[in-house]
Design a protein around this motif. Sequence first.
Motif, PDB file in Angstrom:
ATOM      1  N   LYS A  31       0.870  -1.176   0.000  1.00 41.63           N
ATOM      2  CA  LYS A  31       0.000   0.000   0.000  1.00 41.63           C
ATOM      3  C   LYS A  31       0.903   1.221   0.000  1.00 41.63           C
ATOM      4  N   ASP A  32       0.591   2.134  -0.917  1.00 41.16           N
ATOM      5  CA  ASP A  32       1.418   3.321  -1.106  1.00 41.16           C
ATOM      6  C   ASP A  32       0.621   4.537  -0.622  1.00 41.16           C
ATOM      7  N   TYR A  33       1.291   5.548  -0.117  1.00 41.29           N
ATOM      8  CA  TYR A  33       0.634   6.779   0.351  1.00 41.29           C
ATOM      9  C   TYR A  33       1.077   7.908  -0.559  1.00 41.29           C
ATOM     10  N   LYS A  34       0.168   8.332  -1.463  1.00 39.22           N
ATOM     11  CA  LYS A  34       0.576   9.208  -2.565  1.00 39.22           C
ATOM     12  C   LYS A  34       0.514  10.699  -2.236  1.00 39.22           C
ATOM     13  N   ARG A  35      -0.378  11.086  -1.323  1.00 40.10           N
ATOM     14  CA  ARG A  35      -0.541  12.529  -1.077  1.00 40.10           C
ATOM     15  C   ARG A  35       0.548  13.054  -0.158  1.00 40.10           C
TER      16      ARG A  35
ATOM     17  N   THR B 141       2.039  13.056  -4.887  1.00 32.14           N
ATOM     18  CA  THR B 141       3.502  12.990  -5.013  1.00 32.14           C
ATOM     19  C   THR B 141       3.827  11.677  -5.716  1.00 32.14           C
ATOM     20  N   GLY B 142       5.089  11.379  -5.861  1.00 29.70           N
ATOM     21  CA  GLY B 142       5.473  10.053  -6.361  1.00 29.70           C
ATOM     22  C   GLY B 142       5.153   8.961  -5.354  1.00 29.70           C
ATOM     23  N   GLY B 143       4.971   9.345  -4.102  1.00 29.48           N
ATOM     24  CA  GLY B 143       4.704   8.360  -3.043  1.00 29.48           C
ATOM     25  C   GLY B 143       5.505   8.733  -1.810  1.00 29.48           C
TER      26      GLY B 143
ATOM     27  N   ILE C 199       4.687  -6.412 -13.950  1.00 27.37           N
ATOM     28  CA  ILE C 199       3.415  -5.701 -14.132  1.00 27.37           C
ATOM     29  C   ILE C 199       2.965  -5.236 -12.761  1.00 27.37           C
ATOM     30  N   PHE C 200       2.620  -3.968 -12.705  1.00 26.64           N
ATOM     31  CA  PHE C 200       2.150  -3.325 -11.477  1.00 26.64           C
ATOM     32  C   PHE C 200       0.660  -3.074 -11.695  1.00 26.64           C
ATOM     33  N   PHE C 201      -0.157  -3.739 -10.900  1.00 32.45           N
ATOM     34  CA  PHE C 201      -1.599  -3.555 -10.981  1.00 32.45           C
ATOM     35  C   PHE C 201      -1.987  -2.551  -9.902  1.00 32.45           C
TER      36      PHE C 201
ATOM     37  N   TYR D 104      -2.629   0.059 -15.066  1.00 34.75           N
ATOM     38  CA  TYR D 104      -1.464  -0.822 -15.169  1.00 34.75           C
ATOM     39  C   TYR D 104      -0.231   0.060 -15.216  1.00 34.75           C
ATOM     40  N   ASN D 105       0.850  -0.395 -14.583  1.00 35.71           N
ATOM     41  CA  ASN D 105       2.152   0.183 -14.850  1.00 35.71           C
ATOM     42  C   ASN D 105       3.048  -0.962 -15.296  1.00 35.71           C
ATOM     43  N   VAL D 106       4.024  -0.639 -16.137  1.00 35.49           N
ATOM     44  CA  VAL D 106       4.821  -1.715 -16.731  1.00 35.49           C
ATOM     45  C   VAL D 106       6.191  -1.830 -16.063  1.00 35.49           C
ATOM     46  N   ARG D 107       6.228  -1.484 -14.806  1.00 36.75           N
ATOM     47  CA  ARG D 107       7.468  -1.391 -14.013  1.00 36.75           C
ATOM     48  C   ARG D 107       7.079  -1.570 -12.555  1.00 36.75           C
ATOM     49  N   MET D 108       8.054  -1.574 -11.677  1.00 33.96           N
ATOM     50  CA  MET D 108       7.734  -1.624 -10.252  1.00 33.96           C
ATOM     51  C   MET D 108       7.339  -0.230  -9.762  1.00 33.96           C
ATOM     52  N   GLY D 109       6.696  -0.174  -8.616  1.00 29.84           N
ATOM     53  CA  GLY D 109       6.301   1.106  -8.030  1.00 29.84           C
ATOM     54  C   GLY D 109       7.416   1.663  -7.156  1.00 29.84           C
ATOM     55  N   ASP D 110       7.351   2.960  -6.939  1.00 30.65           N
ATOM     56  CA  ASP D 110       8.305   3.618  -6.061  1.00 30.65           C
ATOM     57  C   ASP D 110       7.500   4.550  -5.161  1.00 30.65           C
ATOM     58  N   PRO D 111       7.385   4.323  -3.866  1.00 32.82           N
ATOM     59  CA  PRO D 111       8.284   3.576  -2.975  1.00 32.82           C
ATOM     60  C   PRO D 111       7.872   2.132  -2.674  1.00 32.82           C
ATOM     61  N   GLU D 112       6.910   1.563  -3.408  1.00 32.17           N
ATOM     62  CA  GLU D 112       6.515   0.190  -3.078  1.00 32.17           C
ATOM     63  C   GLU D 112       7.701  -0.785  -3.122  1.00 32.17           C
ATOM     64  N   THR D 113       8.592  -0.577  -4.099  1.00 30.99           N
ATOM     65  CA  THR D 113       9.749  -1.479  -4.241  1.00 30.99           C
ATOM     66  C   THR D 113      10.598  -1.511  -2.971  1.00 30.99           C
TER      67      THR D 113
HETATM   68  N1  GLY Z   1       4.094   4.723  -6.167  1.00 28.89           N
HETATM   69  C1  GLY Z   1       3.335   4.757  -7.355  1.00 28.89           C
HETATM   70  C2  GLY Z   1       4.083   4.561  -8.584  1.00 28.89           C
HETATM   71  O1  GLY Z   1       5.224   4.148  -8.586  1.00 28.89           O
HETATM   72  O2  GLY Z   1       3.510   4.787  -9.652  1.00 28.89           O
END
Ligand code: GLY
Length: 423
Positions: free
Chosen positions: A216-220, A230-232, A273-275, A289-298
């Motif tokens: 779970k990412d916190y974007k705001r 934000t990016g996260g 794949i990032f759902f 969909y994102n075609v990469r890992m998430g940041d900061p999820e990674t």
């Molecule tokens: N943290 C969301 C993203 O990487 O798109």
Amino acid sequence: MNVLVLGSGGREHAIAWKIKQSNLLDNLYIAPGNAGTYQLGANIAISPDDFDAVKKVVLENNIELVLVGPEAPLVKGIYDYFKNDNELNKVKLVGPSKHAAQLEGSKEFAKDFMQKYNIPTAKYKSFTLENLEEAYTFLDNLQAPYVLKADGMSTGKGVIIENDLAKAKVQIKEMLEGQFGDASRKVVVEEFLSGIELSVFVLTDGENYVLLPEAKDYKRIGEGDTGPNTGGMGAISPVPFANKQFLQIVEEKIIKPTIEGIKSENIDYKGFIFFGLMNKNGAPYVIEYNVRMGDPETEVVMPRIKSDLLDLLIATADNNLSNKTIEIDKRTASTIMLVSEGYPGSYEKSKQISIDENLPENTLLFHAGTKSVNNHLLTNGGRVIAVSAYGENIKMALKKSYQAAEKINFKGKNYRKDIGFDL
Ligand code: GLY
Ligand code: AMP
């Protein structure tokens, strides 16, 4: 094996950290990297979007595997560039083809794909300036709030959620007239889904997949999920509401049909794949969909993977994932993003960073926007350092992340104090 990781964020530091632990690794290169990746391998100052420069680095250093961190080079076609080059086509590149990368690069492509393969997602329609009147009618028939998405990539700013119908109409016209340049010459209008978001990741060779830990990412920027995106600002893994039963639904209704769709369209996809999902009362929907890992999820996903990541990446590139399983650490991982004052708006760089040597046990620092100049560690971006920690539960992991966050200082340091507040 010599490996090159492309990118320079916390995501790439976490991936490099994980690859560094592999017995299969000889030399590790990161381009362009940051002051954190500098401690793990050789940083090379090139842009991942400059494919000719990447080629030169690959050939000069006998790189055998390239992992692409961010989406931009993928959407621009780095996979195809490698595949069509006589000197590079034996190099394993982990990432989707240019065609497949439209799953992130074009909202319309992604929505049409989901619709075709019956993957649960918000009801939608896409419009250009020529059919503006139809867009108005479509909006008239939706309930507020109205979700307007620029079709193309617009660095996270292309999604607008508007409560007022009249304002939504003005907004869509502006978008179609080029508010976000070519990215918004086509706009997807969709139904608003209310629920709680989470991120689910797989690594796929285009036929098989391994499920990575969800997060779970916190974007705001602001506490209580307020203020601009934000990016996260932080992340937690695992996600308590993503229990076995929920994840089973995600696999059956979303992941498997996506992989089936990729197969039946003959799409070349070897990568993550990032759902981006919305959990609406136990029913998952795909937001994106994102075609990469998430940041900061990674920065919480990598610490929880016990298996050899490089081994999995090789199997991905070799179409051999059916023989692989993945072992996951049962502990919780949390991360808190330390950001520069002013972020996500304008901010200053080159502030000196000090890190207390006595960080709590079981904490990990992943550098995002940092650089090393004459042995001084300096800020070099909006997101500066992700402070990750393990714990037996969310509370314990967060306690350590926050203890460590206090031991890192730079002028204007800002971070959210409420990561995990809704779990
Ligand atoms: N943290 C969301 C993203 O990487 O798109
Ligand atoms: P996207 O770039 O598609 O991920 O959208 C950015 C953010 O907007 C998502 O992370 C959600 O918080 C929100 N969002 C996008 N689409 C919807 C939707 N259909 N319903 C509710 N929120 C949405």
